[in-house]
Structures are given as C-alpha cells and as structure tokens.
Scaffold this motif. Sequence first.
Motif, PDB file in Angstrom:
ATOM      1  N   ALA A 347       0.828  -1.205   0.000  1.00  0.00           N
ATOM      2  CA  ALA A 347       0.000   0.000   0.000  1.00  0.00           C
ATOM      3  C   ALA A 347       0.862   1.256   0.000  1.00  0.00           C
ATOM      4  O   ALA A 347       0.585   2.227  -0.714  1.00  0.00           O
ATOM      5  N   LEU A 348       1.941   1.217   0.805  1.00  0.00           N
ATOM      6  CA  LEU A 348       2.831   2.370   0.916  1.00  0.00           C
ATOM      7  C   LEU A 348       3.480   2.703  -0.421  1.00  0.00           C
ATOM      8  O   LEU A 348       3.640   3.888  -0.770  1.00  0.00           O
ATOM      9  N   ASP A 349       3.851   1.699  -1.166  1.00  0.00           N
ATOM     10  CA  ASP A 349       4.568   1.908  -2.429  1.00  0.00           C
ATOM     11  C   ASP A 349       3.635   2.034  -3.631  1.00  0.00           C
ATOM     12  O   ASP A 349       4.093   2.127  -4.770  1.00  0.00           O
ATOM     13  N   SER A 350       2.337   2.007  -3.382  1.00  0.00           N
ATOM     14  CA  SER A 350       1.389   2.113  -4.488  1.00  0.00           C
ATOM     15  C   SER A 350       1.115   3.580  -4.828  1.00  0.00           C
ATOM     16  O   SER A 350       1.433   4.486  -4.061  1.00  0.00           O
ATOM     17  N   THR A 351       0.492   3.799  -5.967  1.00  0.00           N
ATOM     18  CA  THR A 351       0.129   5.164  -6.369  1.00  0.00           C
ATOM     19  C   THR A 351      -1.040   5.707  -5.557  1.00  0.00           C
ATOM     20  O   THR A 351      -1.353   6.899  -5.635  1.00  0.00           O
ATOM     21  N   GLU A 352      -1.679   4.843  -4.772  1.00  0.00           N
ATOM     22  CA  GLU A 352      -2.815   5.269  -3.963  1.00  0.00           C
ATOM     23  C   GLU A 352      -2.388   5.854  -2.615  1.00  0.00           C
ATOM     24  O   GLU A 352      -3.237   6.294  -1.842  1.00  0.00           O
ATOM     25  N   GLU A 358      -4.671  11.345   5.599  1.00  0.00           N
ATOM     26  CA  GLU A 358      -4.340  11.202   7.013  1.00  0.00           C
ATOM     27  C   GLU A 358      -5.379  10.344   7.717  1.00  0.00           C
ATOM     28  O   GLU A 358      -6.577  10.600   7.638  1.00  0.00           O
ATOM     29  N   ASP A 359      -4.885   9.317   8.403  1.00  0.00           N
ATOM     30  CA  ASP A 359      -5.724   8.459   9.231  1.00  0.00           C
ATOM     31  C   ASP A 359      -5.233   8.626  10.663  1.00  0.00           C
ATOM     32  O   ASP A 359      -4.216   8.043  11.057  1.00  0.00           O
ATOM     33  N   ALA A 360      -5.935   9.425  11.434  1.00  0.00           N
ATOM     34  CA  ALA A 360      -5.509   9.729  12.795  1.00  0.00           C
ATOM     35  C   ALA A 360      -5.433   8.471  13.650  1.00  0.00           C
ATOM     36  O   ALA A 360      -4.548   8.331  14.501  1.00  0.00           O
ATOM     37  N   ALA A 420      -7.671   7.256  -0.156  1.00  0.00           N
ATOM     38  CA  ALA A 420      -6.231   7.136  -0.398  1.00  0.00           C
ATOM     39  C   ALA A 420      -5.542   6.630   0.862  1.00  0.00           C
ATOM     40  O   ALA A 420      -5.991   6.872   1.988  1.00  0.00           O
ATOM     41  N   TYR A 421      -4.442   5.913   0.664  1.00  0.00           N
ATOM     42  CA  TYR A 421      -3.653   5.431   1.795  1.00  0.00           C
ATOM     43  C   TYR A 421      -2.906   6.595   2.444  1.00  0.00           C
ATOM     44  O   TYR A 421      -2.425   7.507   1.765  1.00  0.00           O
ATOM     45  N   ASP A 422      -2.794   6.543   3.746  1.00  0.00           N
ATOM     46  CA  ASP A 422      -2.035   7.537   4.503  1.00  0.00           C
ATOM     47  C   ASP A 422      -0.549   7.184   4.388  1.00  0.00           C
ATOM     48  O   ASP A 422      -0.052   6.310   5.094  1.00  0.00           O
ATOM     49  N   TYR A 423       0.145   7.875   3.466  1.00  0.00           N
ATOM     50  CA  TYR A 423       1.553   7.547   3.218  1.00  0.00           C
ATOM     51  C   TYR A 423       2.376   7.663   4.499  1.00  0.00           C
ATOM     52  O   TYR A 423       3.149   6.767   4.843  1.00  0.00           O
ATOM     53  N   GLY A 425       1.448   7.675   7.667  1.00  0.00           N
ATOM     54  CA  GLY A 425       1.066   6.699   8.684  1.00  0.00           C
ATOM     55  C   GLY A 425       1.575   5.309   8.356  1.00  0.00           C
ATOM     56  O   GLY A 425       2.072   4.594   9.236  1.00  0.00           O
ATOM     57  N   LEU A 426       1.465   4.901   7.081  1.00  0.00           N
ATOM     58  CA  LEU A 426       1.957   3.581   6.682  1.00  0.00           C
ATOM     59  C   LEU A 426       3.477   3.508   6.769  1.00  0.00           C
ATOM     60  O   LEU A 426       4.040   2.475   7.181  1.00  0.00           O
ATOM     61  N   ARG A 427       4.165   4.591   6.382  1.00  0.00           N
ATOM     62  CA  ARG A 427       5.627   4.590   6.496  1.00  0.00           C
ATOM     63  C   ARG A 427       6.049   4.416   7.940  1.00  0.00           C
ATOM     64  O   ARG A 427       6.975   3.647   8.250  1.00  0.00           O
ATOM     65  N   GLU A 428       5.390   5.102   8.859  1.00  0.00           N
ATOM     66  CA  GLU A 428       5.717   4.974  10.273  1.00  0.00           C
ATOM     67  C   GLU A 428       5.420   3.560  10.787  1.00  0.00           C
ATOM     68  O   GLU A 428       6.166   3.020  11.605  1.00  0.00           O
ATOM     69  N   ALA A 429       4.348   2.949  10.282  1.00  0.00           N
ATOM     70  CA  ALA A 429       4.018   1.574  10.687  1.00  0.00           C
ATOM     71  C   ALA A 429       5.079   0.592  10.196  1.00  0.00           C
ATOM     72  O   ALA A 429       5.541  -0.275  10.942  1.00  0.00           O
ATOM     73  N   VAL A 430       5.456   0.723   8.921  1.00  0.00           N
ATOM     74  CA  VAL A 430       6.484  -0.160   8.356  1.00  0.00           C
ATOM     75  C   VAL A 430       7.796  -0.002   9.109  1.00  0.00           C
ATOM     76  O   VAL A 430       8.474  -0.984   9.447  1.00  0.00           O
ATOM     77  N   GLU A 431       8.177   1.241   9.379  1.00  0.00           N
ATOM     78  CA  GLU A 431       9.427   1.483  10.115  1.00  0.00           C
ATOM     79  C   GLU A 431       9.356   0.919  11.534  1.00  0.00           C
ATOM     80  O   GLU A 431      10.365   0.463  12.077  1.00  0.00           O
ATOM     81  N   THR A 432       8.174   0.935  12.125  1.00  0.00           N
ATOM     82  CA  THR A 432       8.016   0.358  13.465  1.00  0.00           C
ATOM     83  C   THR A 432       8.202  -1.154  13.434  1.00  0.00           C
ATOM     84  O   THR A 432       8.892  -1.727  14.286  1.00  0.00           O
ATOM     85  N   PHE A 433       7.607  -1.820  12.439  1.00  0.00           N
ATOM     86  CA  PHE A 433       7.818  -3.267  12.296  1.00  0.00           C
ATOM     87  C   PHE A 433       9.303  -3.575  12.093  1.00  0.00           C
ATOM     88  O   PHE A 433       9.845  -4.501  12.699  1.00  0.00           O
ATOM     89  N   GLU A 434       9.960  -2.798  11.238  1.00  0.00           N
ATOM     90  CA  GLU A 434      11.360  -3.069  10.917  1.00  0.00           C
ATOM     91  C   GLU A 434      12.281  -2.761  12.099  1.00  0.00           C
ATOM     92  O   GLU A 434      13.234  -3.504  12.365  1.00  0.00           O
ATOM     93  N   GLU A 435      12.007  -1.659  12.794  1.00  0.00           N
ATOM     94  CA  GLU A 435      12.878  -1.251  13.891  1.00  0.00           C
ATOM     95  C   GLU A 435      12.679  -2.116  15.138  1.00  0.00           C
ATOM     96  O   GLU A 435      13.651  -2.613  15.717  1.00  0.00           O
TER      97      GLU A 435
END
Length: 505
Positions: A347-352, A358-360, A420-423, A425-435
């Motif tokens: 989702a993060l890497d998609s055009t959407e 923003e998804d609070a 649209a996806y919250d870029y 928010g998703l980036r922070e989620a992915v970084e949280t999983f990775e970190e």
Amino acid sequence: MSLVVTDTLEDERVEFTADGDVTLYVCGLTVSDDPHLGHARLWFHADVLHRWLEHLGYDVRHVENVTDVNEKITARVGERDDWTEERDVAEAFTATTFDAMRGLNLRRAEVYPRVTEHVPEIVDLVETLIEEGYAYESNGSVYFDVTRFDEYGKLSNQELDALEAQGEPDERSEKRNPADFALWKADGVSETAAREHAKHDHGAETPEGETWASPWSEGRPGWHVECSAMSTTHLGDTLDIHMGGRDLVFPHHENEIAQSEAATGEAFARHWLHVGLLEMDGEKMSSSIGNFWTVPDALDELGVNVVRTFYAGAAYRSEQALTEETIGEAEERWERLSRTYDRAVEALDSTEARAKAEDADLREAVATARDDFAAAMNDDLNLREATAALLDLTDAVNRHVDAVDEGNDDGNGTRDADAAYDYRGLREAVETFEELGGDVLGLQFESPSDGDVDLAGELVELVLDVREAEREAGNYERADELRDALGEVGVEIEDGPDGATYRFE
C-alpha cells in the motif's frame, strides 16, 4: 521508564545501571554435540537483551565462551574416523554451533573465546588463588577452599554447612572439605568418565583428552575456572551482566563468583540474569536424555522467524514448553506480522498512497505500539507483551488498508477520489515493524518483491525435482522439455555430478 531486570543475586527485580559501554558475558556451550533448541533459548534471550541495550543507546561488548575441553568431548574421540583427538570433535561441533547461531539471526559477539586458547590465563588465575590462600595443591591437582570465601553460597542462597560434596568421587580423598571444587586436575580424563559419556565402543584404548603443563602437574583446567579466566581476560574484573541457563546457578556460577572475587577483590558481576529451561515431553530438553530438536532441523521445518517468535512467547526467567500448541501459536503470530508488513509495504509503495491523506487512528496506533513495546521491554524484557504491541498495530494497519480498498471498490470499477492510503502513517508503521520487530526482536521481514524471488526459487526447485524423477524413470525427452521450459522463462539449468543447479538470467 528505565530497564528493570530480575537479578538472581539480589533475588528481586532491580533497575539496570551501567556506566558507559555494557559488558555482557554469556556462558556458552560445551561443544560435545549438535546444538538444540534448549541451548538456543539462552542465545535468543541474550541476543534480544543485546539488541535492546543497543536500542537504548548503549554500546554492548558481548563475549560468549566456547567450552572445547570436557570429558563429554573426549568421550566421542574415535566415533568418526576423522575424530582422532579431542580437538577434532570440538572443532566439528564448534562449526555446527556457529552455523546454528547464524541461522538464528543472532548478533555476533565481540569474541568467542575458547578454553584451549586461554590455558595460560587459567594457570595464572589458579596461581593467584594459591598465593592469596584460597586454593591448595593436592596430588598434582588444585582445589578452591570454599571455607576461605565468606560469601560462598550467596548466589544460590545456600549455607555452606548444607552443601553437598562437589566433583568426582575420586577427588574426595584429596580435598579438605567435601564442597571444595577443582581448579586444576592432574592427568587426563579418567577411563570411567570417558566410558560414561561415550556413544560408541572405545575398545581397549580409552581416550584421555588433551593435557597441558602447569606448576602442579600435567593436567587439565577445572570447568568453573575457565569462565572466570576468559571473561576477565576480555571484559575486565567486573562485568555489567553475566547471563546463563538457570541450571548453572549452582555450582558453576556460584564457583565463578568465589574464585573471581577471591582473586581480584572486586565484585564479579553487577547483574546476574538466568534463563529458564526449555521443556519437551514434560522434561528438560537434553542431549543426554534424547528429547531434543536440533537447531538446523527446527530451522528447516519452521524457519527462523517462527523459532524466534516462539521464544518470544515466554519470559526469559521462566520455563518454556515446546508443544504443538506453542509452536502453532508462534506460527500464527508470525503469519499475522508478516502478512500485515507485506500489505503495508504494498500500500505504501502504491500510487494510492498520498501525502495529504491522514488516518488519525493509524498514526495514534503507531505511537501507542511504540510506547507499549518500550514499556514491555523495560519491564524485565517482557517479550510476549512487546510482541502483542506489534500485533495490535497489525490490526490498525489492516483496518486502514481495508477501509481504503473498500472506498476504491464501488462495484462498478469507479475510484473514490477521496479514498487514499495515509503515506506517512503507513511509512511509520512499516518502520516500526522493521525497527522493533526486526532490529530488536530479530525477525526478518521481507518486502513482497523479496518474497517473490524466494517463491520463484522454491518453484524452480520443485520443477527440478520433477525433472529428476523423469530422468530416473528414463523419460529423458520429458526431462529435456522441462529444462527448456525453464530456460524460456529466464532460468538457466546446469547439470553436474552433484545434481542440477540453476541461476536466474
């Protein structure tokens, strides 16, 4: 919140403190057999402690010994044609141990000291203990006099008068006190010990193991003194953390404290952490009992992520049971984390995914997950709750992606411009999983593209297995067709004496 750990010496939870670099010594494996999941449980928890301390900003000096001198090792001499002496056996199982460590995705220690390369330091330590009046020579062997160390028994919370005899029965006539323990043993491994631990028939000649010259005799170091010599050589007189299995509290770690503090006059370790045993079929997992699962076999069947998720399911200080249920739970938990990570990346890497979307709720869930994870880790390394924090985040990520996907599907192929996806928010989620999941828990997340490559490789292997079966059945034309078909999709096959290999063009 500061890191709190359960300290065996204090017999309570204490706040972890360290000045500057953290020195971590882990009581390593006696390399007399292939490592199993019971051994790896200590490795995993030491690894996560190492990773979390680094996350908190500490530089960690991690040392883990290899015990390559032991009667169990000597007993296996001659079991294979190339095992002609103790070192041959030790080298073979040291290699399998290091392979298992790498397969488990463990942080490398600063050094892995071996007993055989520290005999001079061991002899020096024994000489110091004799000079200070804590040890004595008897018939070429040297023993530590436990009555000379006033605090003996403080780690295991035992009174000296209540202690049972230590060591082999043949030592008792040489010792002043039954609880005295060997620092140096004259001669090699006894025939009785070698035959007791043997897995094959030695025949007429029983191996005695390697021996070294010393001021007292040609002999071998005692087990307990080895760790004191190796740890102080590489980390200094006082360790920040000494970590090992709970079954080593007495006598091994008790004796380490006595001989180390008697020699240096300093506290040997500021914190003592002990990992509970892994149980299988209601008993401690043990090579000698035979109820064990080797690390390579477990990794082949389950994969590193399921194994690590399994270990994270119980507190380090408690016992843990290896059952179908606990493995099944680990598989389910890893599947949730892995699928959600892949979905978030797609989702993060998609055009959407949009900058202004923003998804609070998603962003709040990320912040909550990070706070809850840190609180759990600082609460005596509560890995089950730390993992639960990441699993809660998977729920928030999936809710967000589902909501956007539903908004973009009205059944007529028409896209909702506001969905649209919250870029961010998703980036922070992915970084949280990775970190937190990756860097701290040591889980190996893969992007969907990496997963596609792995799947492609598995499919090629499957086709090659079918091709080999066709060749064995004499269907060479069909085997050639399969090779040609793989070539058409960019897979080059090369047949060799050890079978077919492939590469992607």
